[in-house]
Design an enzyme around this catalytic site. Structure first.
Site, PDB file in Angstrom:
ATOM      1  N   LYS A  67     102.950 -18.362  45.530  1.00  0.00           N
ATOM      2  CA  LYS A  67     102.611 -19.516  44.685  1.00  0.00           C
ATOM      3  C   LYS A  67     103.637 -19.811  43.596  1.00  0.00           C
ATOM      4  CE  LYS A  67      99.900 -20.872  46.541  1.00  0.00           C
ATOM      5  NZ  LYS A  67     100.141 -21.245  47.973  1.00  0.00           N
ATOM      6  N   SER A  68     104.879 -19.456  43.883  1.00  0.00           N
ATOM      7  CA  SER A  68     105.941 -19.682  42.892  1.00  0.00           C
ATOM      8  C   SER A  68     106.876 -20.826  43.267  1.00  0.00           C
ATOM      9  CB  SER A  68     106.756 -18.394  42.727  1.00  0.00           C
ATOM     10  OG  SER A  68     105.938 -17.356  42.284  1.00  0.00           O
ATOM     11  N   HIS A 127     107.779 -12.500  51.013  1.00  0.00           N
ATOM     12  CA  HIS A 127     107.204 -12.205  49.688  1.00  0.00           C
ATOM     13  C   HIS A 127     107.436 -10.733  49.334  1.00  0.00           C
ATOM     14  CE1 HIS A 127     105.193 -16.021  49.239  1.00  0.00           C
ATOM     15  NE2 HIS A 127     104.296 -15.815  50.172  1.00  0.00           N
ATOM     16  N   ARG A 149     108.177 -18.031  38.646  1.00  0.00           N
ATOM     17  CA  ARG A 149     107.422 -19.075  37.937  1.00  0.00           C
ATOM     18  C   ARG A 149     106.545 -18.425  36.872  1.00  0.00           C
ATOM     19  NH1 ARG A 149     102.878 -22.927  40.970  1.00  0.00           N
ATOM     20  NH2 ARG A 149     102.860 -24.534  39.361  1.00  0.00           N
ATOM     21  N   TYR A 215     111.150 -21.891  38.655  1.00  0.00           N
ATOM     22  CA  TYR A 215     110.413 -23.100  39.031  1.00  0.00           C
ATOM     23  C   TYR A 215     110.470 -24.148  37.920  1.00  0.00           C
ATOM     24  CZ  TYR A 215     106.333 -25.866  40.614  1.00  0.00           C
ATOM     25  OH  TYR A 215     105.488 -26.876  41.027  1.00  0.00           O
ATOM     26  N   GLY A 288     101.598 -29.253  41.617  1.00  0.00           N
ATOM     27  CA  GLY A 288     103.052 -29.173  41.475  1.00  0.00           C
ATOM     28  C   GLY A 288     103.522 -29.443  40.061  1.00  0.00           C
TER      29      GLY A 288
HETATM   30  P1  A3P Z   1     100.092 -25.595  42.048  1.00  0.00           P
HETATM   31  O1  A3P Z   1      98.943 -24.874  42.691  1.00  0.00           O
HETATM   32  O2  A3P Z   1     100.291 -25.171  40.625  1.00  0.00           O
HETATM   33  O3  A3P Z   1     100.022 -27.061  42.183  1.00  0.00           O
HETATM   34  P2  A3P Z   1     103.991 -21.787  47.190  1.00  0.00           P
HETATM   35  O4  A3P Z   1     104.707 -22.882  47.877  1.00  0.00           O
HETATM   36  O5  A3P Z   1     104.855 -20.645  46.756  1.00  0.00           O
HETATM   37  O6  A3P Z   1     102.784 -21.366  47.952  1.00  0.00           O
HETATM   38  O7  A3P Z   1     103.481 -22.393  45.801  1.00  0.00           O
HETATM   39  C1  A3P Z   1     102.551 -23.431  45.782  1.00  0.00           C
HETATM   40  C2  A3P Z   1     102.696 -24.156  44.472  1.00  0.00           C
HETATM   41  O8  A3P Z   1     103.870 -24.990  44.521  1.00  0.00           O
HETATM   42  C3  A3P Z   1     101.527 -25.073  44.221  1.00  0.00           C
HETATM   43  O9  A3P Z   1     101.411 -25.139  42.802  1.00  0.00           O
HETATM   44  C4  A3P Z   1     102.034 -26.366  44.824  1.00  0.00           C
HETATM   45  O10 A3P Z   1     101.353 -27.514  44.386  1.00  0.00           O
HETATM   46  C5  A3P Z   1     103.486 -26.348  44.380  1.00  0.00           C
HETATM   47  N1  A3P Z   1     104.372 -27.177  45.207  1.00  0.00           N
HETATM   48  C6  A3P Z   1     104.292 -27.426  46.533  1.00  0.00           C
HETATM   49  N2  A3P Z   1     105.270 -28.249  46.922  1.00  0.00           N
HETATM   50  C7  A3P Z   1     105.985 -28.540  45.817  1.00  0.00           C
HETATM   51  C8  A3P Z   1     107.133 -29.369  45.593  1.00  0.00           C
HETATM   52  N3  A3P Z   1     107.703 -30.055  46.562  1.00  0.00           N
HETATM   53  N4  A3P Z   1     107.608 -29.425  44.336  1.00  0.00           N
HETATM   54  C9  A3P Z   1     107.044 -28.739  43.323  1.00  0.00           C
HETATM   55  N5  A3P Z   1     105.957 -27.956  43.476  1.00  0.00           N
HETATM   56  C10 A3P Z   1     105.429 -27.844  44.716  1.00  0.00           C
END
Ligand code: A3P
Length: 320
Positions: A67-68, A127, A149, A215, A288
Site C-alpha cells: 500500500k505504498s 514486498h 510512504r 510516495y 491516491g
Molecule cells: P489509498 O488507499 O491511500 O488511496 P499499492 O499500489 O501499493 O497497493 O498502494 C495502493 C495505494 O496507492 C492506494 O492508496 C491507492 O489509491 C494508491 N494509488 C493507486 N494508484 C495510484 C496512482 N496512479 N497514483 C497515486 N496513488 C495511487
C-alpha cells in the site's frame, strides 16, 4: 510435476510450523521469519525464491511495503522499461490489463511455479524486505527501486484494502485492532519501519543499485522523480522528451490516479492473485491522496505512530 510441487510445499510448511506465529490480518496465522511477518502462502513463496531464484544483471525489481504506491510504480516502470506507446489505443497494454498482471509479484509467482520461480519479464515486483531478498538479487547487480510512504497512510490504506479483499465469511478487522498490530510491527511484511530502513541502508551503501523514492515526493513533483527514475535505469529522457507536452508529462498524466483508476479495465476488470482466484482491479485504487489517514485515525493514534517513526527514522533523515 504436481508431486514435486507438493513435496516442496510440504517441506516448507514443516519449516514454517516451527516459527513463532500470531493471528493474521486476513489469513489465520502469520509467521515471524528473519525478523518479518508473513502469511503461510507468502512465506512458502519466499522460501522457494531464497532456495532457487536467479536474478539477472538486467533485471529491474520494484520493491515496496504493501500500500505504498506499488500499482502506480508498476504502471510507470512498465511504460518506462518497454517505452510502450501511451495513447488510448489497444496497443497500450495498460488500457486492457491491470498493472498487477503486467508486472508479476515474485513471491506469488514462485508459490505458483515452485520449479521455475522466474517470471518471463525482467521487470518484477516484491514486498520482501531487503534482508530476505534472494541472494542473487544482490550479487547480480540488478536494479532495485523502493517506494515508501507515510506509515499512517499506509496503515489506513492497508486496513481498507484487507477489508475489501477478505472473503465474506471472515470478520472485518477493526481499525483499532489494525493500528495496534501495525504499531507492534505485526502486519503483513511488517514491521513497516524495519522494511523501509533495510532498503534505505542498501540505497546508501549501493546507490548505483538501489534507488529510494517517496510516495509523497512523487505526488508533489512526479516529473522530477520520473526523470530520476529513468536516469537510474540507464535510459535518461532526451531534451525533447522532457520538454512541455513531451513524453515525461504524458507518462505522468497516463499513470495518474485519476487516469488509471478510470480505465475500464481498472473499474470493472479482475485478475487472480495471491491465493485469490479473483481480485477486483478496482480495490487497488481508493483515493491516491497524501494525508487521508487524518480522516480516520484518532489524535492519539497519529501521535503514537509519529513517535515510533521519529524514534526509528530520526538518525536517518527519512522524515522532513
Ligand atoms: P489509498 O488507499 O491511500 O488511496 P499499492 O499500489 O501499493 O497497493 O498502494 C495502493 C495505494 O496507492 C492506494 O492508496 C491507492 O489509491 C494508491 N494509488 C493507486 N494508484 C495510484 C496512482 N496512479 N497514483 C497515486 N496513488 C495511487
Amino acid at each position: 510435476k504436481e508431486d514435486e510441487n507438493n513435496q516442496i510445499l510440504q517441506k516448507n510448511l514443516l519449516m514454517v510450523s516451527e516459527l513463532p506465529s500470531e493471528k493474521g490480518w486476513l489469513s489465520e496465522n502469520i509467521h515471524l521469519y528473519q525478523g518479518f511477518w508473513y502469511s503461510t502462502g507468502v512465506l512458502n513463496g519466499l522460501l522457494i525464491l531464497q532456495q532457487c531464484f536467479q536474478a539477472q544483471p538486467s533485471d529491474i525489481l520494484l520493491a515496496t511495503y504493501p500500500k505504498s504506491g506499488t500499482t502506480w510504480l508498476k504502471a510507470l516502470l512498465f511504460i518506462l522499461t518497454n517505452r510502450t506507446c501511451i495513447d488510448n489505443s489497444e496497443k497500450n497494454p495498460l488500457m486492457t490489463t491491470s498493472p498487477h498482471e503486467l508486472v508479476s509479484m515474485l513471491e506469488s509467482y514462485a508459490a505458483k511455479n515452485p520449479m521455475n520461480p522466474r517470471p518471463s519479464n525482467s521487470l518484477m515486483h516484491t514486498h520482501i524486505p531487503y534482508t530476505s531478498l534472494p541472494e542473487s538479487t544482490k550479487s547480480s547487480g540488478c536494479r532495485i527501486i523502493y517506494v515508501y510512504r507515510d506509515p499512517k497512510d499506509v496503515l489506513v490504506s492497508c486496513w481498507h484494502f484487507v477489508n475489501k479483499l477478505k472473503p465474506n465469511e471472515i470478520p472485518q478487522i477493526s481499525l483499532v485492532e489494525a493500528f495496534e498490530r501495525f504499531s507492534r510491527g505485526v502486519s503483513p511484511y511488517g514491521p513497516y519501519w524495519d522494511h523501509v530502513l533495510g532498503y534505505w541502508k542498501a540505497s546508501v551503501e549501493f546507490p548505483e543499485r538501489v534507488l529510494l523514492l517517496r510516495y509523497e515526493d512523487m505526488k508533489r513533483d512526479p516529473c522530477f522523480h520520473i526523470k530520476r527514475l529513468a536516469e537510474f535505469l540507464g535510459h535518461p529522457f532526451t531534451t525533447e522528451e522532457e520538454a512541455g507536452e513531451g513524453l515525461v508529462s504524458k507518462l505522468v498524466d497516463f499513470c495518474s490516479f485519476e487516469k488509471l483508476s478510470n480505465l475500464e479495465v481498472n473499474k470493472k476488470g479482475s485478475h487472480s492473485g495471491f491465493g485469490f482466484p479473483v481480485i477486483e482491479n478496482k480495490i487497488f485504487f481508493r483515493q491516491g491522496q497524501v494525508g487521508d489517514s487524518k480522516n480516520h485515525l484518532a489524535r492519539e493514534m497519529i501521535d503514537h505512530l509519529d513517535q515510533i517513526t521519529e524514534e526509528k527514522f530520526k538518525e536517518f533523515h527519512l522524515i522532513n
